[in-house]
Design a protein around this motif. Structure first.
Motif, PDB file in Angstrom:
ATOM      1  N   ARG A   1       0.828  -1.206   0.000  1.00 24.33           N
ATOM      2  CA  ARG A   1       0.000   0.000   0.000  1.00 24.33           C
ATOM      3  C   ARG A   1       0.863   1.258   0.000  1.00 24.33           C
ATOM      4  O   ARG A   1       0.595   2.203  -0.748  1.00 24.33           O
ATOM      5  N   LEU A   2       1.887   1.279   0.831  1.00 29.73           N
ATOM      6  CA  LEU A   2       2.776   2.444   0.877  1.00 29.73           C
ATOM      7  C   LEU A   2       3.508   2.640  -0.446  1.00 29.73           C
ATOM      8  O   LEU A   2       3.599   3.763  -0.955  1.00 29.73           O
TER       9      LEU A   2
ATOM     10  N   LEU B   1       0.509  13.338   5.514  1.00 32.75           N
ATOM     11  CA  LEU B   1      -0.250  12.780   6.633  1.00 32.75           C
ATOM     12  C   LEU B   1      -0.919  11.467   6.233  1.00 32.75           C
ATOM     13  O   LEU B   1      -1.008  10.526   7.028  1.00 32.75           O
ATOM     14  N   GLU B   2      -1.371  11.395   4.987  1.00 37.81           N
ATOM     15  CA  GLU B   2      -1.968  10.163   4.469  1.00 37.81           C
ATOM     16  C   GLU B   2      -0.964   9.002   4.542  1.00 37.81           C
ATOM     17  O   GLU B   2      -1.318   7.892   4.941  1.00 37.81           O
ATOM     18  N   VAL B   3       0.253   9.274   4.148  1.00 34.22           N
ATOM     19  CA  VAL B   3       1.308   8.248   4.196  1.00 34.22           C
ATOM     20  C   VAL B   3       1.545   7.809   5.637  1.00 34.22           C
ATOM     21  O   VAL B   3       1.675   6.610   5.922  1.00 34.22           O
ATOM     22  N   LEU B   4       1.576   8.763   6.542  1.00 37.63           N
ATOM     23  CA  LEU B   4       1.782   8.448   7.956  1.00 37.63           C
ATOM     24  C   LEU B   4       0.663   7.559   8.501  1.00 37.63           C
ATOM     25  O   LEU B   4       0.918   6.601   9.228  1.00 37.63           O
ATOM     26  N   VAL B   5      -0.570   7.854   8.132  1.00 39.89           N
ATOM     27  CA  VAL B   5      -1.705   7.045   8.598  1.00 39.89           C
ATOM     28  C   VAL B   5      -1.572   5.608   8.101  1.00 39.89           C
ATOM     29  O   VAL B   5      -1.779   4.663   8.865  1.00 39.89           O
ATOM     30  N   VAL B   6      -1.195   5.413   6.842  1.00 44.66           N
ATOM     31  CA  VAL B   6      -1.021   4.053   6.320  1.00 44.66           C
ATOM     32  C   VAL B   6       0.149   3.364   7.022  1.00 44.66           C
ATOM     33  O   VAL B   6       0.088   2.184   7.339  1.00 44.66           O
ATOM     34  N   ALA B   7       1.212   4.121   7.281  1.00 46.03           N
ATOM     35  CA  ALA B   7       2.375   3.539   7.968  1.00 46.03           C
ATOM     36  C   ALA B   7       2.009   3.077   9.379  1.00 46.03           C
ATOM     37  O   ALA B   7       2.539   2.092   9.869  1.00 46.03           O
ATOM     38  N   ILE B   8       1.084   3.768  10.004  1.00 49.96           N
ATOM     39  CA  ILE B   8       0.685   3.415  11.374  1.00 49.96           C
ATOM     40  C   ILE B   8      -0.372   2.310  11.395  1.00 49.96           C
ATOM     41  O   ILE B   8      -0.240   1.319  12.099  1.00 49.96           O
ATOM     42  N   ASN B   9      -1.440   2.466  10.599  1.00 48.12           N
ATOM     43  CA  ASN B   9      -2.543   1.509  10.707  1.00 48.12           C
ATOM     44  C   ASN B   9      -2.483   0.367   9.716  1.00 48.12           C
ATOM     45  O   ASN B   9      -3.218  -0.586   9.832  1.00 48.12           O
ATOM     46  N   GLY B  10      -1.681   0.479   8.697  1.00 44.94           N
ATOM     47  CA  GLY B  10      -1.487  -0.651   7.807  1.00 44.94           C
ATOM     48  C   GLY B  10      -2.055  -0.564   6.418  1.00 44.94           C
ATOM     49  O   GLY B  10      -1.327  -0.740   5.468  1.00 44.94           O
ATOM     50  N   ARG B  11      -3.326  -0.292   6.259  1.00 44.02           N
ATOM     51  CA  ARG B  11      -3.902  -0.428   4.929  1.00 44.02           C
ATOM     52  C   ARG B  11      -4.715   0.762   4.442  1.00 44.02           C
ATOM     53  O   ARG B  11      -4.749   1.041   3.260  1.00 44.02           O
ATOM     54  N   ARG B  12      -5.422   1.411   5.306  1.00 51.05           N
ATOM     55  CA  ARG B  12      -6.330   2.473   4.877  1.00 51.05           C
ATOM     56  C   ARG B  12      -5.743   3.844   5.214  1.00 51.05           C
ATOM     57  O   ARG B  12      -5.144   4.022   6.260  1.00 51.05           O
TER      58      ARG B  12
ATOM     59  N   ASN C   1     -15.244   5.493   3.168  1.00 55.28           N
ATOM     60  CA  ASN C   1     -15.632   4.129   3.521  1.00 55.28           C
ATOM     61  C   ASN C   1     -15.167   3.129   2.453  1.00 55.28           C
ATOM     62  O   ASN C   1     -15.950   2.310   1.962  1.00 55.28           O
ATOM     63  N   THR C   2     -13.883   3.235   2.102  1.00 55.32           N
ATOM     64  CA  THR C   2     -13.294   2.387   1.066  1.00 55.32           C
ATOM     65  C   THR C   2     -11.997   1.758   1.553  1.00 55.32           C
ATOM     66  O   THR C   2     -11.483   2.086   2.623  1.00 55.32           O
ATOM     67  N   HIS C   3     -11.457   0.884   0.731  1.00 47.15           N
ATOM     68  CA  HIS C   3     -10.126   0.321   0.917  1.00 47.15           C
ATOM     69  C   HIS C   3      -9.616  -0.097  -0.459  1.00 47.15           C
ATOM     70  O   HIS C   3     -10.371  -0.152  -1.432  1.00 47.15           O
ATOM     71  N   VAL C   4      -8.326  -0.383  -0.547  1.00 40.40           N
ATOM     72  CA  VAL C   4      -7.742  -0.875  -1.791  1.00 40.40           C
ATOM     73  C   VAL C   4      -7.511  -2.364  -1.634  1.00 40.40           C
ATOM     74  O   VAL C   4      -6.939  -2.810  -0.641  1.00 40.40           O
ATOM     75  N   ALA C   5      -7.976  -3.130  -2.629  1.00 40.98           N
ATOM     76  CA  ALA C   5      -7.869  -4.589  -2.550  1.00 40.98           C
ATOM     77  C   ALA C   5      -7.280  -5.144  -3.841  1.00 40.98           C
ATOM     78  O   ALA C   5      -7.366  -4.518  -4.897  1.00 40.98           O
ATOM     79  N   ASN C   6      -6.694  -6.312  -3.726  1.00 42.47           N
ATOM     80  CA  ASN C   6      -6.233  -7.046  -4.905  1.00 42.47           C
ATOM     81  C   ASN C   6      -7.461  -7.565  -5.645  1.00 42.47           C
ATOM     82  O   ASN C   6      -8.448  -7.959  -5.027  1.00 42.47           O
ATOM     83  N   VAL C   7      -7.391  -7.560  -6.968  1.00 45.94           N
ATOM     84  CA  VAL C   7      -8.472  -8.111  -7.781  1.00 45.94           C
ATOM     85  C   VAL C   7      -7.865  -9.046  -8.804  1.00 45.94           C
ATOM     86  O   VAL C   7      -6.682  -8.964  -9.133  1.00 45.94           O
TER      87      VAL C   7
END
Length: 161
Positions: free
Chosen positions: A10-11, A93-104, A112-118
């Motif tokens: 994700r990062l 800040l967006e990058v920091l949030v992903v670095a801390i929480n993992g995916r979103r 109310n979304t996420h990125v997923a493999n398809v």
């Protein structure tokens, strides 16, 4: 159920999206400055806000076989994709949030979304474009994009840029 991408992926994909938009944007902004205008900035802003417009997949997401999805694992609509990209002004800040929480990122929480493999058989962009139908979300997104541009323009005028 689609599998959300992992934190490292994700990062790296966020960085790739940002770099690809800069590769497009820098020459356009330079060209607009040569023509004594700032249309290049606004054009790139429209692209950035709506990069996932077609079936929740930007060009890079298509290459990586990923997709912006609602938390119910269906493709995010145009409005959700726009809404999640409105936070681009706080990209670090967006990058920091992903670095801390993992995916979103913050935009994902907002929309109310996420990125997923398809799977790779999701279809080509040409087929998706041919099958695309205008919905109320299309109009909301176009209207919101115009309002966002107006707000950014007003903010820049107020700041003296």
């Amino acid at each position: 159920m689609q599998i959300p991408v992992n934190q490292k992926f994700r990062l790296l994909s966020m960085l790739g999206e940002h770099i690809s938009m800069c590769i497009i944007g820098v020459p356009l902004m330079g060209l607009s400055l040569l023509t004594h205008g700032n249309w290049g900035f606004y054009f790139v802003l429209v692209l950035y806000l709506n990069k996932d417009f077609l079936n929740g997949r930007s060009p890079l997401k298509r290459l990586l076989n990923t997709q912006v999805q609602q938390t119910t694992d269906v493709p995010a609509n145009e409005w959700q994709c726009f809404l999640r990209n409105t936070t681009l002004i706080i990209w670090p800040l967006e990058v920091l949030v992903v670095a801390i929480n993992g995916r979103r990122r913050l935009g994902d929480y907002l929309a109310n979304t996420h990125v997923a493999n398809v799977s790779e058989d999701i279809g080509s962009w040409k087929k998706e474009l041919a099958a695309y139908r205008v919905t109320s979300y299309t109009f909301y997104t176009l209207l919101a994009t115009g309002l966002y541009l107006l707000l950014v323009h007003t903010l820049f005028d107020w700041l003296g840029f």
